[in-house]
Structures are given as structure tokens and as C-alpha cells.
Write a protein that holds these residues in place. Structure first.
Motif, PDB file in Angstrom:
ATOM      1  N   SER A  11      10.089  15.620  -8.908  1.00 29.88           N
ATOM      2  CA  SER A  11      10.069  14.161  -8.953  1.00 29.88           C
ATOM      3  C   SER A  11       9.617  13.580  -7.616  1.00 29.88           C
ATOM      4  O   SER A  11       8.817  12.642  -7.570  1.00 29.88           O
ATOM      5  CB  SER A  11      11.452  13.632  -9.323  1.00 29.88           C
ATOM      6  N   ALA A  12      10.114  14.130  -6.521  1.00 34.42           N
ATOM      7  CA  ALA A  12       9.719  13.645  -5.192  1.00 34.42           C
ATOM      8  C   ALA A  12       8.241  13.896  -4.924  1.00 34.42           C
ATOM      9  O   ALA A  12       7.543  13.028  -4.385  1.00 34.42           O
ATOM     10  CB  ALA A  12      10.574  14.313  -4.122  1.00 34.42           C
ATOM     11  N   VAL A  13       7.748  15.073  -5.312  1.00 34.96           N
ATOM     12  CA  VAL A  13       6.326  15.378  -5.110  1.00 34.96           C
ATOM     13  C   VAL A  13       5.455  14.431  -5.930  1.00 34.96           C
ATOM     14  O   VAL A  13       4.449  13.897  -5.429  1.00 34.96           O
ATOM     15  CB  VAL A  13       6.041  16.858  -5.471  1.00 34.96           C
ATOM     16  N   LEU A  14       5.820  14.183  -7.178  1.00 36.74           N
ATOM     17  CA  LEU A  14       5.053  13.253  -8.011  1.00 36.74           C
ATOM     18  C   LEU A  14       5.075  11.840  -7.446  1.00 36.74           C
ATOM     19  O   LEU A  14       4.054  11.143  -7.454  1.00 36.74           O
ATOM     20  CB  LEU A  14       5.593  13.262  -9.437  1.00 36.74           C
ATOM     21  N   PHE A  15       6.234  11.430  -6.929  1.00 38.32           N
ATOM     22  CA  PHE A  15       6.330  10.090  -6.351  1.00 38.32           C
ATOM     23  C   PHE A  15       5.457   9.970  -5.102  1.00 38.32           C
ATOM     24  O   PHE A  15       4.757   8.975  -4.914  1.00 38.32           O
ATOM     25  CB  PHE A  15       7.790   9.769  -6.023  1.00 38.32           C
ATOM     26  N   VAL A  16       5.458  10.987  -4.261  1.00 38.36           N
ATOM     27  CA  VAL A  16       4.627  10.966  -3.048  1.00 38.36           C
ATOM     28  C   VAL A  16       3.145  10.970  -3.413  1.00 38.36           C
ATOM     29  O   VAL A  16       2.340  10.256  -2.797  1.00 38.36           O
ATOM     30  CB  VAL A  16       4.989  12.142  -2.122  1.00 38.36           C
ATOM     31  N   LEU A  17       2.767  11.751  -4.419  1.00 37.12           N
ATOM     32  CA  LEU A  17       1.373  11.731  -4.870  1.00 37.12           C
ATOM     33  C   LEU A  17       0.975  10.348  -5.377  1.00 37.12           C
ATOM     34  O   LEU A  17      -0.152   9.887  -5.153  1.00 37.12           O
ATOM     35  CB  LEU A  17       1.151  12.771  -5.961  1.00 37.12           C
ATOM     36  N   GLY A  18       1.891   9.682  -6.049  1.00 36.70           N
ATOM     37  CA  GLY A  18       1.619   8.323  -6.509  1.00 36.70           C
ATOM     38  C   GLY A  18       1.440   7.362  -5.348  1.00 36.70           C
ATOM     39  O   GLY A  18       0.538   6.517  -5.361  1.00 36.70           O
ATOM     40  N   ILE A  19       2.282   7.470  -4.336  1.00 34.57           N
ATOM     41  CA  ILE A  19       2.160   6.605  -3.161  1.00 34.57           C
ATOM     42  C   ILE A  19       0.828   6.844  -2.456  1.00 34.57           C
ATOM     43  O   ILE A  19       0.136   5.897  -2.068  1.00 34.57           O
ATOM     44  CB  ILE A  19       3.336   6.834  -2.195  1.00 34.57           C
ATOM     45  N   VAL A  20       0.451   8.110  -2.312  1.00 32.61           N
ATOM     46  CA  VAL A  20      -0.831   8.435  -1.670  1.00 32.61           C
ATOM     47  C   VAL A  20      -1.984   7.847  -2.482  1.00 32.61           C
ATOM     48  O   VAL A  20      -2.934   7.287  -1.916  1.00 32.61           O
ATOM     49  CB  VAL A  20      -0.972   9.967  -1.508  1.00 32.61           C
ATOM     50  N   GLY A  21      -1.912   7.954  -3.795  1.00 35.16           N
ATOM     51  CA  GLY A  21      -2.964   7.395  -4.638  1.00 35.16           C
ATOM     52  C   GLY A  21      -3.075   5.888  -4.522  1.00 35.16           C
ATOM     53  O   GLY A  21      -4.176   5.335  -4.495  1.00 35.16           O
ATOM     54  N   VAL A  22      -1.946   5.199  -4.428  1.00 37.18           N
ATOM     55  CA  VAL A  22      -1.967   3.737  -4.300  1.00 37.18           C
ATOM     56  C   VAL A  22      -2.524   3.322  -2.943  1.00 37.18           C
ATOM     57  O   VAL A  22      -3.305   2.374  -2.845  1.00 37.18           O
ATOM     58  CB  VAL A  22      -0.553   3.151  -4.518  1.00 37.18           C
ATOM     59  N   LEU A  23      -2.152   4.032  -1.899  1.00 36.51           N
ATOM     60  CA  LEU A  23      -2.543   3.624  -0.554  1.00 36.51           C
ATOM     61  C   LEU A  23      -3.967   4.015  -0.186  1.00 36.51           C
ATOM     62  O   LEU A  23      -4.616   3.303   0.589  1.00 36.51           O
ATOM     63  CB  LEU A  23      -1.575   4.216   0.473  1.00 36.51           C
ATOM     64  N   LEU A  24      -4.470   5.112  -0.712  1.00 40.34           N
ATOM     65  CA  LEU A  24      -5.762   5.614  -0.259  1.00 40.34           C
ATOM     66  C   LEU A  24      -6.933   5.311  -1.180  1.00 40.34           C
ATOM     67  O   LEU A  24      -8.075   5.305  -0.719  1.00 40.34           O
ATOM     68  CB  LEU A  24      -5.686   7.129  -0.040  1.00 40.34           C
ATOM     69  N   ARG A  25      -6.692   5.081  -2.444  1.00 38.42           N
ATOM     70  CA  ARG A  25      -7.795   4.900  -3.379  1.00 38.42           C
ATOM     71  C   ARG A  25      -8.162   3.429  -3.529  1.00 38.42           C
ATOM     72  O   ARG A  25      -7.327   2.562  -3.400  1.00 38.42           O
ATOM     73  CB  ARG A  25      -7.436   5.492  -4.741  1.00 38.42           C
ATOM     74  N   ARG A  26      -9.435   3.181  -3.816  1.00 37.35           N
ATOM     75  CA  ARG A  26      -9.908   1.815  -3.978  1.00 37.35           C
ATOM     76  C   ARG A  26     -10.220   1.480  -5.435  1.00 37.35           C
ATOM     77  O   ARG A  26     -10.470   0.326  -5.749  1.00 37.35           O
ATOM     78  CB  ARG A  26     -11.177   1.582  -3.139  1.00 37.35           C
ATOM     79  N   ASN A  27     -10.241   2.451  -6.291  1.00 36.46           N
ATOM     80  CA  ASN A  27     -10.536   2.219  -7.702  1.00 36.46           C
ATOM     81  C   ASN A  27      -9.269   1.711  -8.396  1.00 36.46           C
ATOM     82  O   ASN A  27      -8.205   2.329  -8.294  1.00 36.46           O
ATOM     83  CB  ASN A  27     -11.019   3.524  -8.339  1.00 36.46           C
ATOM     84  N   ALA A  28      -9.377   0.613  -9.100  1.00 35.69           N
ATOM     85  CA  ALA A  28      -8.209  -0.003  -9.730  1.00 35.69           C
ATOM     86  C   ALA A  28      -7.591   0.910 -10.790  1.00 35.69           C
ATOM     87  O   ALA A  28      -6.373   0.936 -10.954  1.00 35.69           O
ATOM     88  CB  ALA A  28      -8.589  -1.339 -10.357  1.00 35.69           C
TER      89      ALA A  28
END
Length: 100
Positions: A11-28
Motif C-alpha cells: 500500500s505504501a509503495v503504491l501510494f508513493v508511486l501515485g504521488i510521484v506520478g502526480v508531481l512529475l507527469r504533465r499529462n492529465a
């Protein structure tokens, strides 16, 4: 039987991956999927604690949360399709205003 710590670590790994995706990606679309990943990571942690404490009521709450998430996905994707039709892009840098 799989230990509770493994589920919480996942769960923690998935949450961190989600945070990284929100912060680094520009595609909506990728940002939207990352938000859903974070939401499901929270659900996984919640259901893990519910199972470890034998609380069936928490599992019912997760079921309703997943139902709301499904409705959110339908509305969010419909909004993205409409934005793409109007702007011909779903790049987050180009979507800085809501004016038509």
C-alpha cells in the motif's frame, strides 16, 4: 498466510508511486490515474486493518468507497474527453484556465 506488513508495504509503495506520478507527469490522464492509484492504496491499507481486526463494517465502507471511485472515474474521463475536444490536448501546462 501473508503477513499484514506485506500488505501495508504494498500500500505504501503504491501510494508513493501515485504521488510521484502526480508531481512529475504533465499529462492529465496520467495524473488522474496516479490519483486513483493513491486512492486504491488507501483502500488497501484500510481493508488490511479491517481484516486484521476482524471488522466487517470497515470492509463495507471500502466497498462504498470503491463505488464512489467508479463514479469518479466515469465523470473524470468524461471531463477529459470534453477538454480534449475543445483544446485538442490534455497537457496540464496548457490547461491553466477554465475559460472556454
Amino acid at each position: 498466510m501473508v503477513p499484514v506488513e506485506y500488505y501495508l508495504a504494498l500500500s505504501a509503495v503504491l501510494f508513493v508511486l501515485g504521488i510521484v506520478g502526480v508531481l512529475l507527469r504533465r499529462n492529465a490522464l496520467v495524473v488522474f490515474m496516479s490519483l486513483e492509484l493513491m486512492f486504491n492504496a488507501g483502500n488497501l491499507a484500510f481493508i488490511t486493518f479491517a481484516r486484521s481486526f476482524s471488522a466487517v463494517s470497515a470492509q463495507v465502507i471500502v466497498f462504498f468507497a470503491m463505488t464512489v471511485a467508479a463514479a469518479e472515474v466515469a465523470i473524470g474521463l468524461a471531463l477529459m474527453v470534453e477538454i480534449f475536444r475543445n483544446k485538442h490536448s490534455i497537457d496540464m501546462d496548457q490547461l491553466n484556465s477554465m475559460k472556454g
